[in-house]
Design a protein around this motif. Structure first.
Motif, PDB file in Angstrom:
ATOM      1  N   PRO A 109       0.836  -1.208   0.000  1.00  0.00           N
ATOM      2  CA  PRO A 109       0.000   0.000   0.000  1.00  0.00           C
ATOM      3  C   PRO A 109       0.871   1.259   0.000  1.00  0.00           C
ATOM      4  N   PRO A 110       0.333   2.388  -0.461  1.00  0.00           N
ATOM      5  CA  PRO A 110       1.107   3.641  -0.448  1.00  0.00           C
ATOM      6  C   PRO A 110       1.492   4.038   0.975  1.00  0.00           C
ATOM      7  N   GLY A 111       2.698   4.595   1.116  1.00  0.00           N
ATOM      8  CA  GLY A 111       3.169   5.041   2.413  1.00  0.00           C
ATOM      9  C   GLY A 111       2.759   6.472   2.694  1.00  0.00           C
ATOM     10  N   ASP A 112       3.432   7.071   3.701  1.00  0.00           N
ATOM     11  CA  ASP A 112       3.103   8.439   4.107  1.00  0.00           C
ATOM     12  C   ASP A 112       3.342   9.447   2.992  1.00  0.00           C
ATOM     13  N   HIS A 113       4.372   9.222   2.169  1.00  0.00           N
ATOM     14  CA  HIS A 113       4.703  10.156   1.100  1.00  0.00           C
ATOM     15  C   HIS A 113       4.196   9.674  -0.254  1.00  0.00           C
ATOM     16  N   GLY A 114       3.307   8.704  -0.251  1.00  0.00           N
ATOM     17  CA  GLY A 114       2.736   8.220  -1.500  1.00  0.00           C
ATOM     18  C   GLY A 114       3.542   7.141  -2.179  1.00  0.00           C
ATOM     19  N   GLN A 115       4.743   6.850  -1.667  1.00  0.00           N
ATOM     20  CA  GLN A 115       5.546   5.799  -2.273  1.00  0.00           C
ATOM     21  C   GLN A 115       4.971   4.425  -1.933  1.00  0.00           C
ATOM     22  N   ARG A 116       5.106   3.524  -2.878  1.00  0.00           N
ATOM     23  CA  ARG A 116       4.684   2.156  -2.641  1.00  0.00           C
ATOM     24  C   ARG A 116       5.810   1.217  -3.042  1.00  0.00           C
ATOM     25  N   SER A 117       5.799   0.037  -2.454  1.00  0.00           N
ATOM     26  CA  SER A 117       6.836  -0.950  -2.715  1.00  0.00           C
ATOM     27  C   SER A 117       6.306  -2.045  -3.632  1.00  0.00           C
ATOM     28  N   VAL A 118       7.177  -2.530  -4.501  1.00  0.00           N
ATOM     29  CA  VAL A 118       6.876  -3.655  -5.386  1.00  0.00           C
ATOM     30  C   VAL A 118       7.948  -4.701  -5.144  1.00  0.00           C
TER      31      VAL A 118
ATOM     32  N   SER B 233      12.404 -18.499  -4.550  1.00  0.00           N
ATOM     33  CA  SER B 233      13.097 -19.424  -3.648  1.00  0.00           C
ATOM     34  C   SER B 233      14.486 -19.801  -4.136  1.00  0.00           C
ATOM     35  N   GLN B 234      14.920 -19.224  -5.254  1.00  0.00           N
ATOM     36  CA  GLN B 234      16.229 -19.561  -5.822  1.00  0.00           C
ATOM     37  C   GLN B 234      17.322 -18.566  -5.417  1.00  0.00           C
ATOM     38  N   GLY B 235      17.039 -17.709  -4.438  1.00  0.00           N
ATOM     39  CA  GLY B 235      18.058 -16.782  -3.963  1.00  0.00           C
ATOM     40  C   GLY B 235      18.072 -15.446  -4.663  1.00  0.00           C
ATOM     41  N   ALA B 236      16.967 -15.093  -5.316  1.00  0.00           N
ATOM     42  CA  ALA B 236      16.880 -13.801  -5.997  1.00  0.00           C
ATOM     43  C   ALA B 236      15.724 -12.996  -5.419  1.00  0.00           C
ATOM     44  N   GLU B 237      15.940 -11.686  -5.293  1.00  0.00           N
ATOM     45  CA  GLU B 237      14.924 -10.803  -4.727  1.00  0.00           C
ATOM     46  C   GLU B 237      15.119  -9.405  -5.292  1.00  0.00           C
ATOM     47  N   LEU B 238      14.012  -8.756  -5.646  1.00  0.00           N
ATOM     48  CA  LEU B 238      14.054  -7.391  -6.167  1.00  0.00           C
ATOM     49  C   LEU B 238      12.986  -6.573  -5.463  1.00  0.00           C
ATOM     50  N   LEU B 239      13.413  -5.529  -4.769  1.00  0.00           N
ATOM     51  CA  LEU B 239      12.505  -4.620  -4.075  1.00  0.00           C
ATOM     52  C   LEU B 239      12.593  -3.252  -4.731  1.00  0.00           C
ATOM     53  N   SER B 240      11.458  -2.744  -5.185  1.00  0.00           N
ATOM     54  CA  SER B 240      11.416  -1.454  -5.880  1.00  0.00           C
ATOM     55  C   SER B 240      10.512  -0.499  -5.119  1.00  0.00           C
ATOM     56  N   LEU B 241      10.940   0.754  -5.006  1.00  0.00           N
ATOM     57  CA  LEU B 241      10.127   1.813  -4.418  1.00  0.00           C
ATOM     58  C   LEU B 241       9.722   2.772  -5.534  1.00  0.00           C
ATOM     59  N   VAL B 242       8.420   3.025  -5.647  1.00  0.00           N
ATOM     60  CA  VAL B 242       7.867   3.795  -6.756  1.00  0.00           C
ATOM     61  C   VAL B 242       7.119   5.002  -6.198  1.00  0.00           C
ATOM     62  N   ASP B 243       7.254   6.165  -6.874  1.00  0.00           N
ATOM     63  CA  ASP B 243       6.572   7.358  -6.398  1.00  0.00           C
ATOM     64  C   ASP B 243       5.144   7.428  -6.947  1.00  0.00           C
ATOM     65  N   LEU B 244       4.463   8.545  -6.703  1.00  0.00           N
ATOM     66  CA  LEU B 244       3.069   8.687  -7.109  1.00  0.00           C
ATOM     67  C   LEU B 244       2.889   8.630  -8.626  1.00  0.00           C
ATOM     68  N   GLU B 245       3.885   9.093  -9.384  1.00  0.00           N
ATOM     69  CA  GLU B 245       3.797   9.091 -10.841  1.00  0.00           C
ATOM     70  C   GLU B 245       4.241   7.773 -11.448  1.00  0.00           C
ATOM     71  N   GLY B 246       4.614   6.810 -10.611  1.00  0.00           N
ATOM     72  CA  GLY B 246       5.040   5.508 -11.120  1.00  0.00           C
ATOM     73  C   GLY B 246       6.509   5.418 -11.449  1.00  0.00           C
ATOM     74  N   ARG B 247       7.282   6.447 -11.104  1.00  0.00           N
ATOM     75  CA  ARG B 247       8.727   6.415 -11.375  1.00  0.00           C
ATOM     76  C   ARG B 247       9.453   5.648 -10.282  1.00  0.00           C
ATOM     77  N   VAL B 248      10.415   4.843 -10.697  1.00  0.00           N
ATOM     78  CA  VAL B 248      11.208   4.077  -9.751  1.00  0.00           C
ATOM     79  C   VAL B 248      12.208   5.003  -9.069  1.00  0.00           C
ATOM     80  N   GLN B 249      12.190   5.032  -7.743  1.00  0.00           N
ATOM     81  CA  GLN B 249      13.083   5.876  -6.972  1.00  0.00           C
ATOM     82  C   GLN B 249      14.238   5.101  -6.351  1.00  0.00           C
TER      83      GLN B 249
END
Length: 212
Positions: A33-42, A47-63
């Motif tokens: 869900p969106p955070g305090d500043h509108g950013q959301r996490s994706v 299970s193979q040892g790979a993970e990608l965490l992305s933080l996105v702003d209100l306009e959908g840009r990756v920060q």
């Protein structure tokens, strides 16, 4: 024996890395869900040892993005660029599971960069977050190759490299726009030039009077 095992884990094979990437883009991303500043996490995790965490702003840009491939770790932010590191699992007992600890490298490590870029370059899917990290790694690798080509020898530990620690999507000004470095003339040289010019003017006037 433990030292040999640790060396093997710290130097994963290209096949293992590609398997981890393939497993990563087969999973379905989880959006928070969106955070305090509108950013959301994706979050992509397999299970193979790979993970990608992305933080996105209100306009959908990756920060910001954090990528883990086995024991290699990568962090990219829109303001600071790419950093490398390693993940070490410490602890673990009956009281609770082991917790991973990220050790950020003091400088960007080319070997880690090459491993991740090679593992992601075969991805041809349409996931915009994986494609973003693929582009970040590709541009960082190009920046490293340009530095090595200009210096004539490979650099083991580049630190402040355009496209590596800076934003890889920011355009760079060509060197031709730099102002030329012209040394100022000294006052003594200026006086001498005035004296020579005045003497020549007097000689020209004298010749003109003689001819007339």
């Amino acid at each position: 024996m433990h030292a040999r095992l640790r060396r093997r884990m710290n130097n994963p094979s290209p096949e293992k890395l590609k398997e981890a990437v393939q497993a990563l883009y087969r999973v379905r991303a989880v959006e928070g869900p969106p955070g305090d500043h509108g950013q959301r996490s994706v979050w992509h995790m397999c299970s193979q040892g790979a993970e990608l965490l992305s933080l996105v702003d209100l306009e959908g840009r990756v920060q910001r993005q954090e990528l883990t491939l086995l024991e290699d770790h990568y962090v990219w932010t829109s303001g600071e660029g790419l950093r490398t590191g390693r993940v070490e699992v410490e602890g673990g007992s009956k009281a609770g599971p082991a917790s991973p600890i990220v050790h950020t490298d003091p400088q960007l490590v080319p070997l880690r960069l090459m491993r991740a870029a090679a593992a992601l370059e075969t991805y041809e899917g349409e996931d915009r977050y994986i494609l973003h990290m693929k582009r970040v790694l590709a541009l960082a690798r190009e920046g490293l190759a340009m530095r090595e080509a200009s210096s004539g020898s490979p650099s083991a530990e580049p630190s402040r490299e355009p496209g590596l620690t800076a934003d890889p999507f920011r355009e760079m000004k060509p060197d031709s726009e730099a102002a030329p470095n012209v040394p100022p003339s000294s006052s003594g040289e200026g006086v001498m030039m005035l004296v020579v010019f005045g003497f020549g003017l007097l000689v020209a006037i004298a010749l003109l009077v003689w001819l007339l």
